[in-house]
Every structure is written in structure tokens, then in C-alpha cells.
Design an enzyme around this catalytic site. Structure first.
Site, PDB file in Angstrom:
ATOM      1  N   HIS A  71      14.109 -27.930   5.314  1.00  0.00           N
ATOM      2  CA  HIS A  71      13.776 -26.597   6.317  1.00  0.00           C
ATOM      3  C   HIS A  71      12.642 -26.668   6.910  1.00  0.00           C
ATOM      4  O   HIS A  71      12.419 -26.824   8.117  1.00  0.00           O
ATOM      5  CB  HIS A  71      14.343 -25.681   5.571  1.00  0.00           C
ATOM      6  N   HIS A  83       5.267 -22.631   5.978  1.00  0.00           N
ATOM      7  CA  HIS A  83       5.579 -21.248   6.475  1.00  0.00           C
ATOM      8  C   HIS A  83       6.386 -20.624   4.961  1.00  0.00           C
ATOM      9  O   HIS A  83       6.539 -19.546   5.028  1.00  0.00           O
ATOM     10  CB  HIS A  83       6.370 -21.102   7.489  1.00  0.00           C
ATOM     11  N   GLU A 141       5.888 -17.590   0.283  1.00  0.00           N
ATOM     12  CA  GLU A 141       6.997 -16.498  -0.103  1.00  0.00           C
ATOM     13  C   GLU A 141       7.772 -17.120  -1.345  1.00  0.00           C
ATOM     14  O   GLU A 141       8.128 -16.525  -2.363  1.00  0.00           O
ATOM     15  CB  GLU A 141       7.755 -16.284   0.962  1.00  0.00           C
ATOM     16  N   ASP A 142       7.984 -18.593  -1.465  1.00  0.00           N
ATOM     17  CA  ASP A 142       8.944 -19.220  -2.226  1.00  0.00           C
ATOM     18  C   ASP A 142       8.242 -19.792  -3.529  1.00  0.00           C
ATOM     19  O   ASP A 142       9.072 -20.327  -4.308  1.00  0.00           O
ATOM     20  CB  ASP A 142       9.901 -20.050  -1.411  1.00  0.00           C
ATOM     21  N   ASP A 182      11.902 -20.669  12.793  1.00  0.00           N
ATOM     22  CA  ASP A 182      12.387 -20.734  11.299  1.00  0.00           C
ATOM     23  C   ASP A 182      13.878 -20.101  11.615  1.00  0.00           C
ATOM     24  O   ASP A 182      14.985 -20.782  11.019  1.00  0.00           O
ATOM     25  CB  ASP A 182      11.537 -19.776  10.690  1.00  0.00           C
ATOM     26  N   ASP A 201      29.258 -16.847  38.210  1.00  0.00           N
ATOM     27  CA  ASP A 201      28.132 -17.796  37.672  1.00  0.00           C
ATOM     28  C   ASP A 201      28.496 -18.692  36.798  1.00  0.00           C
ATOM     29  O   ASP A 201      27.534 -19.305  35.806  1.00  0.00           O
ATOM     30  CB  ASP A 201      26.860 -17.131  37.785  1.00  0.00           C
TER      31      ASP A 201
END
Ligand code: MN
Length: 741
Positions: A69, A93, A97-98, A160, A280
Site C-alpha cells: 500500500h 504515511h 498510525e499503524d 492514499d 458533451d
């Protein structure tokens, strides 16, 4: 619009997980190196290895190693040619957090810039967007704050989100819907506002699929059928356009394109038309070398096929708020087949696709302030304005106008273009020109005719603001202006006016209480004043008056500070006069006698606290054991219970009214709006009544939508109370008033 996706990898079944991870990374590194040959690849490898090791025990919902990821997110950013910090941030990133890695560790290893960006992305991830409205507003505010700290934070977040949506299939239906909706509500509008057309389109289409896979499939099929049917048509047209442009010496490349599924879906839904009528759906895009040639190309097109009236849009002369520039026209092609043509330069094309990200491409790690600022300016303003907006619902609706609305182009009488959200009014227009013009606006002319201030401006209107020096904005304007700028400026003025009223009320209240408590306030001890200002956290004594006027604080504790002995003395005297309990006991000998037992003069008589009758109300007396006569309102529920001993009932009457005042407790249910308390105090002040105590709280029975204000007020009699209640009821936002005792 097709997106540039990394080409599929060769079959890998025989590779170990480690080798597989290494292979994905190698591809990322390679594309980064070819985009930015001067960068230090050791840095991006370090970020990759760190993330890989920290995530080593984790897998994604699909069963893949987690590190896939962050690599994929980084790949999106590399494809956008973003810089090293951005790619490092993408790789890292999710580690905070993880995996419980600290920001400090990130800072030590990867430097401050990366740490700031990772921190921003982590904070964004923790924000719960779907919650009660006020929380949602708070969340969005936090998000905007994180974003303005460094634009790369939002670029990583968008990437993300993009990758999460691409791989959303393994999540539950419910989660897919939630993530999809959140994307449409927040992320894709932000991408749009940042001019990132390509990311926005992909986010929208993926979100659409996540929310409603069936509708998505159906639209995609319809578009596909149409594509097959019109491929030949598009090819023919394209060739013919290419030839004609070449003949005129206009260098160009011509692309055929189909409208994207989500925007087709919106159009079908909004206009309730079949897909054949979407003008369009088929489009040609002409990309040429210079501004001059965009118009020249438009001429060539119109010379060949007649334009459909009302469908020529010049976004070059009048760029959209997000900077988008292009010429649009719809023409009637061969066989009555209509199609859209978009014409732009290479530079305009790049900006339309990449927006703010485009500015990073050719900068070697240097932050480009000025162009980037163009994109984030509105965010900064929104963050600032949001601090002024206390009503979360209002913040959300303003944000929606800022993020989602179509635009109208209005002209000043001198021909300057002002871009405004759809349905903007002449007042929005006035504020867009200048705050002073907005404040002094008393009327407006559109196309030389006077229009109401509520008039919804239309494309091409020439608007003129009529001003009158010294004029002040009206509160009513808030109900129909559209732009956050106008709303905010009007509020600032109104708050300032309300504040000056509150100061006036507060000062009078302070003086009145000072008289009652015998405190001389002609010269206040400067030492005590200074201490007082510190304690109340304000700068000037005027601020104390304001708080008194808004009913936030009481005067007595302040007066006590200046003259504790005097207040104690006065209050003791008052107590003495009021004699012994119960509190409402009245001495018939006191000159302010208000109650009298018919035919008797020597009876101890008091008002019952349960119903707290006031002059003007029908009353009845009851002889208590040893405490004299208690007086109830005839409507008091206790009366029925008390009067079973009929012989103890006694007739009473009001002796005179208007000298003494009585405390009454009322409870006001109200919308939770700013300035409410000031209006209450104003009414009471106008009625010459005092507030004895005041308590405001959120009304949880109403789902936190409103507030309840409990006030103890002084009244002379029933008539005055009724007048006060009527006046309070007239205040917009007041829902209900109840007398408690
Ligand atoms: Mn992530």
C-alpha cells in the site's frame, strides 16, 4: 479520462514475498530516478526499508503484504512527479498510525520536513468525518489546518485515498459506501479546488463504484456502447480537425475523449435525460502551442460546424476559481451528432490535469510559494473564517458552497470580472469587491435596473452596487448571502454592534448593582481593577461590561472585590428587612407592602415558593400552622391538595403593585446562536428588569441542536412579566418560554 496506472507486473507466483516486495519497490525507485535524476535515491530506499520493517507483520484486507500500500501511494505521487519529501512521506504515511512509531523517531531519521508531513497525514487519518454535525465541522476544520501546514500533506492523503479506493473490493459493503461517500463529500471537492482534475476524476469514479456498483456498471456499459457506436465518428472528426488546423498552420494535437462515468451519471440524474442527449458525452480536445492559437482553432471549428448557442464558454479569459483555463464549445457535427470541443495550450492542459501538483514538477525540492499560495489561499481564509463561525451547521454549508458550487461570472460596470458561487447575490458581489463596499451596500443595479438585494446573479450580469457611507449591514443578509467572505464580514460587523450594546447594558447593570449594594464606583482602585482584568482574562474594563451585558457574569462578585465590607453591610441590612424565613416572607409593616389579607391587618403573610405568585395574578391564601398565611396562585397544583381543609382557606388580595420586585424563574428554549444572550439582556434592560441569575446549557433532548437558558428575573407584576415574555418570544431563534416558578 484514463489514468496513468503502473503497467502490470510479470507473473510472480514463484517469487518469495521478500522478492515480490523488492520488485515493487524497484519499480518505484526506477520511475522516481527517471523523473528526478538529481535526487539521492538512498533516502527513498531508507524510507522504504524502514516502512517495510515496521509493517512487516501486517497484511492488507486482501491478504497482500501491507507495504504494497505505501509503495503504491508513493507510486501515484512519483507519477505526478512529486518531490523526495513527498515520496518519503508516502512510504512512511502509515507507520505512526499503524506501528506505533513516534514522530520524533521519524524526525531523527528522515528530518523535520518529512516528520511534519507524516504527522499531518496521521492527524488527517484520525479525523472522524462522519459524526454529529458539530464534530464534522470540527473535523473538517482540523483537516484544513493540517492541509495548510504543508500542501504535500493533502497530496499524500489524496493519493492514499486513491489507492484505498482502487483496492476497496475486499472491504465490507458498508465500509465501501462510507469511504465512497466521504470521498465525494470531502476529498474529491478538495482535489477539484486544488485544480487536480485527473485525481479528482479518478476519485469520483472510484467512489461512485464503491457506493453504487450496479449504477456504475450500467453507466459504464452505456458509455462503452456509445463509444463503440461513435468510434468511427470520432476518428473521422478528429482527422478532419487535424487536417484543417494543419492547413491553417496551427500546431496541435487532437484527442478524442468520452465523458467520465460519474459526471455522466450526475448529468442523467440532474437533467432526467437519456444518454443520447448528453451533449458533451463525446468530446474532442485540441491542445495547441499558444494562447493566440486557441482562439484561432475555435474559429476553425466554428467555421466548419455551427456552434450550439449558449454553449461557448471562455474559461481562458475568465478562468475558474481553481485556475482552470480552456475554451469550450459544443457544435452540431455531421449527421446532427453534437459534440463538445475543448481547446487549450499545453500549459493550461497540464494545470487542468495536475493543478497545484504541477507547480512541484520542475522545482528541485524548492517550495514554490506564490503559485501554490493561489490554491491554498481559500483554505487559509476558510480556516480563519471558521474560527468566527460558531454554528457548525453554518460552517458546513459555507464550506459546501465554497467547495461544490458552480460559478457565475459577473461584471463590474468597468468590465472587471468577478467570479462567484452560483446564486450569489449583489451583496456577495459587493463584498467580493471590497469589504467597505459590502458594508455600505444599500441597493444594487443589475444590467442597469434596480434589483432586490436577494437577486440571484446570472452569468454575464453587469452589477453595480449602490452605497451609502456609514450604512451598516443588516442581520437579514445572513439568511441569503452565499459566500463565506460576505457572511463573515457581516457577522464581524454585527458582533461588533452587539458588543457595543452589551457594553452599554453591562455598564448600566453594573451601576445599578453598585447603587443597590452601596458601592461607590466613581473611582475604582486601579490595583483591584488590574487584578480583576487578569482574573477574567480580559484587557479592558470595557470587556467586563461586555461580559456583564451578555449575561456571562454577575456584577455582585465584582463589586465585592472593591468593597467587601460595604456589600456585606448592605446585604445584612436587606436581610434584616426581609426578616425571618421563608425567603418570600413579607412584612406588612414594610412600606412596600404588596399582599394583604382581606379585612385583617396583623397577619404574617408570604408568597408560596411553589408557584411564586406575582402581582396581577389571581391568588388564594392558606393559613399555615405557625407560619402565617401562605399565598398561592389559584392555578397552583398544590392549592387543590392544600385546600382540603376548607376552613383554613382565606381571601387575600394584592395591596399595591409597582414598588417591589419579585423574582421569577423562566426557562427559554432557543436555537444555539451567537448573540442570543445579549438580546435577552437587552429585552430585560428595556423592560427595566434585572437578571438575578442566568444559566445556559445545551439542550440534549433536542439532539444538541438548541440551548436552554434558565433565568431568574425581577418583575413587578404579571403584566410586566407578560410583556417581557412577549418581547423575548419575538427574538428570532427563540422556540419556547416556560415559567418555572
Ligand atoms: Mn494509508
Amino acid at each position: 479520462m484514463e489514468s496513468k496506472v503502473t503497467p502490470p507486473l510479470p507473473p510472480t507466483a514463484q517469487l518469495s514475498t521478500e522478492a515480490l516486495i523488492e520488485q515493487r519497490y524497484a519499480q518505484l525507485e526506477q520511475s522516481f530516478a527517471s523523473n528526478r535524476p538529481k535526487e539521492d535515491l538512498a533516502k527513498i530506499r531508507a524510507a522504504f526499508e524502514f516502512a517495510r520493517d515496521r509493517h512487516s507483520t501486517q497484511t492488507r484486507q486482501s491478504g497482500e503484504p501491507y507495504i504494497f500500500h505505501p509503495i503504491a501511494v508513493a507510486q501515484v505521487l512519483v507519477d505526478m512527479q512529486m518531490d523526495l519529501v513527498c515520496v518519503e512521506t508516502a512510504l512512511l504515511h502509515d507507520v505512526v498510525e499503524d506501528t506505533g512509531t513516534s514522530i520524533d523517531e521519524i524526525r531523527k531519521r528522515f528530518g523535520n520536513e518529512v516528520a511534519i508531513c507524516v504527522d499531518g497525514v496521521t492527524k488527517l487519518g484520525k479525523i472522524q468525518l462522519y459524526s454529529r454535525e458539530e464534530q464534522q465541522a470540527e473535523s473538517v476544520r482540523k483537516m484544513l489546518l493540517a492541509m495548510v501546514s504543508d500542501i504535500r500533506v493533502i497530496l499524500v492523503k489524496l493519493s492514499d485515498r486513491l489507492h484505498n479506493l482502487r483496492t476497496i473490493g475486499s472491504l465490507s459493503r458498508e465500509k465501501q459506501t462510507r469511504i465512497g461517500q466521504e470521498t465525494l463529500d470531502i476529498y474529491s471537492p478538495i482535489a477539484h479546488r486544488l485544480g487536480m482534475g485527473k485525481v479528482r476524476s479518478e476519485l469520483e469514479d472510484l467512489a461512485f463504484r464503491a457506493i453504487d456498483p450496479d449504477a456504475h456498471r450500467e453507466i459504464v456499459e452505456q458509455i462503452e456502447n456509445k463509444r463503440k457506436a461513435s468510434q468511427e465518428f470520432l476518428d473521422t472528426i478528429r482527422k478532419s480537425v487535424e487536417q484543417k488546423l494543419a492547413r491553417e498552420g496551427i500546431p496541435s494535437r487532437v484527442e478524442g475523449r468520452l465523458k467520465r462515468p460519474y459526471s455522466v451519471y450526475l448529468k442523467l440524474k440532474k437533467q432526467k435525460i437519456p444518454i443520447e442527449q448528453v451533449y458533451d458525452l463525446l468530446a474532442l480536445r485540441i491542445i495547441t502551442d499558444s494562447l493566440k492559437n486557441t482562439y484561432a482553432a475555435l474559429g476553425v471549428i466554428h467555421n466548419e460546424w455551427p456552434p450550439i448557442p449558449g454553449r461557448i464558454k471562455d474559461f481562458i479569459a475568465m478562468p475558474r476559481q481553481n485556475g482552470y483555463q480552456s475554451l469550450h464549445t459544443s457544435v452540431m457535427g455531421p449527421g446532427g451528432q453534437a459534440f463538445e470541443v475543448q481547446i487549450r495550450t499545453e500549459e493550461m492542459h497540464r494545470l487542468a490535469e495536475e493543478g497545484v501538483a504541477a507547480h512541484w514538477k520542475y522545482k528541485e525540492g524548492r517550495r514554490g510559494k506564490s503559485e501554490e499560495e493561489q490554491y491554498v489561499k481559500w483554505m487559509r481564509q476558510l480556516v480563519e473564517w471558521q474560527q468566527e463561525m460558531r454554528d457548525p451547521g453554518e460552517f458546513m454549508s459555507t464550506l459546501k458552497v465554497d467547495l461544490y458550487s458552480d460559478e457565475v461570472y459577473v461584471f463590474t460596470p468597468k468590465g472587471k470580472v468577478v467570479v462567484l458561487p452560483r446564486d450569489s447575490t449583489p451583496i456577495d458581489f459587493a463584498y467580493a469587491i471590497h469589504s467597505d463596499v459590502g458594508n455600505a451596500c444599500v441597493g444594487a443595479k443589475v444590467n442597469n435596473r434596480i434589483v432586490p438585494l436577494k437577486y440571484a446573479l446570472r452569468n454575464g450580469d453587469v452589477a453595480e452596487v449602490l452605497t451609502q457611507p456609514g450604512h451598516m449591514p443588516s442581520k437579514d443578509w445572513l439568511s441569503f448571502v452565499k459566500t463565506s467572505k460576505a457572511k463573515n464580514k457581516i457577522k464581524q460587523i454585527i458582533n461588533a454592534t452587539e458588543r457595543s450594546k452589551a457594553i452599554e447594558i453591562g455598564e448600566k447593570y453594573f451601576e445599578k448593582e453598585a447603587r443597590r449594594l452601596g458601592v461607590s464606583i466613581s473611582k475604582l482602585d486601579p490595583e483591584i481593577v488590574k487584578q480583576l482584568l487578569d482574573d477574567y482574562g480580559v484587557v479592558k474594563f470595557e470587556d467586563i461590561y461586555a461580559q456583564l451585558g451578555y449575561g456571562k457574569i454577575e456584577a455582585r462578585p465584582i463589586l465585592v472585590r472593591f468593597s467587601p465590607e460595604r456589600v456585606a453591610l448592605e446585604e445584612a441590612k436587606a436581610q434584616e428587612q426581609a426578616a425571618t424565613p421563608p425567603v418570600n416572607l413579607l412584612d406588612k409593616d414594610a412600606k412596600n407592602i404588596a399582599l394583604r389579607v382581606k379585612g385583617l391587618n396583623d397577619v404574617l403573610i408570604y408568597r408560596a415558593p411553589c408557584c411564586n405568585p406575582i402581582p396581577g395574578e389571581a391568588i388564594v391564601g392558606y393559613i399555615t400552622r405557625g407560619k402565617g398565611v401562605s399565598v398561592h396562585s389559584v392555578s397552583c397544583t398544590n392549592v387543590q391538595n392544600l385546600l382540603y381543609e376548607v376552613e383554613r382557606k382565606i381571601d387575600v388580595e394584592w395591596a399595591k403593585a409597582g414598588v417591589e420586585s419579585f423574582d421569577v424563574q423562566i426557562s427559554i428554549a432557543t436555537d444555539d446562536r451567537p448573540g442570543m444572550l445579549a438580546q435577552f439582556t437587552q429585552v430585560l434592560f428595556a423592560e427595566n428588569s434585572n437578571i438575578r441569575s442566568l444559566e445556559a446549557r445545551g439542550d440534549f433532548e433536542r439532539d444538541g441542536e438548541g440551548a436552554v437558558v434558565d433565568m431568574k428575573i425581577e418583575v413587578r407584576d404579571k403584566r410586566q412579566l407578560e410583556k417581557i415574555i412577549t418581547a423575548l418570544r419575538r427574538i428570532p431563534g427563540v422556540r419556547d418560554i416556560e415559567r418555572k416558578s
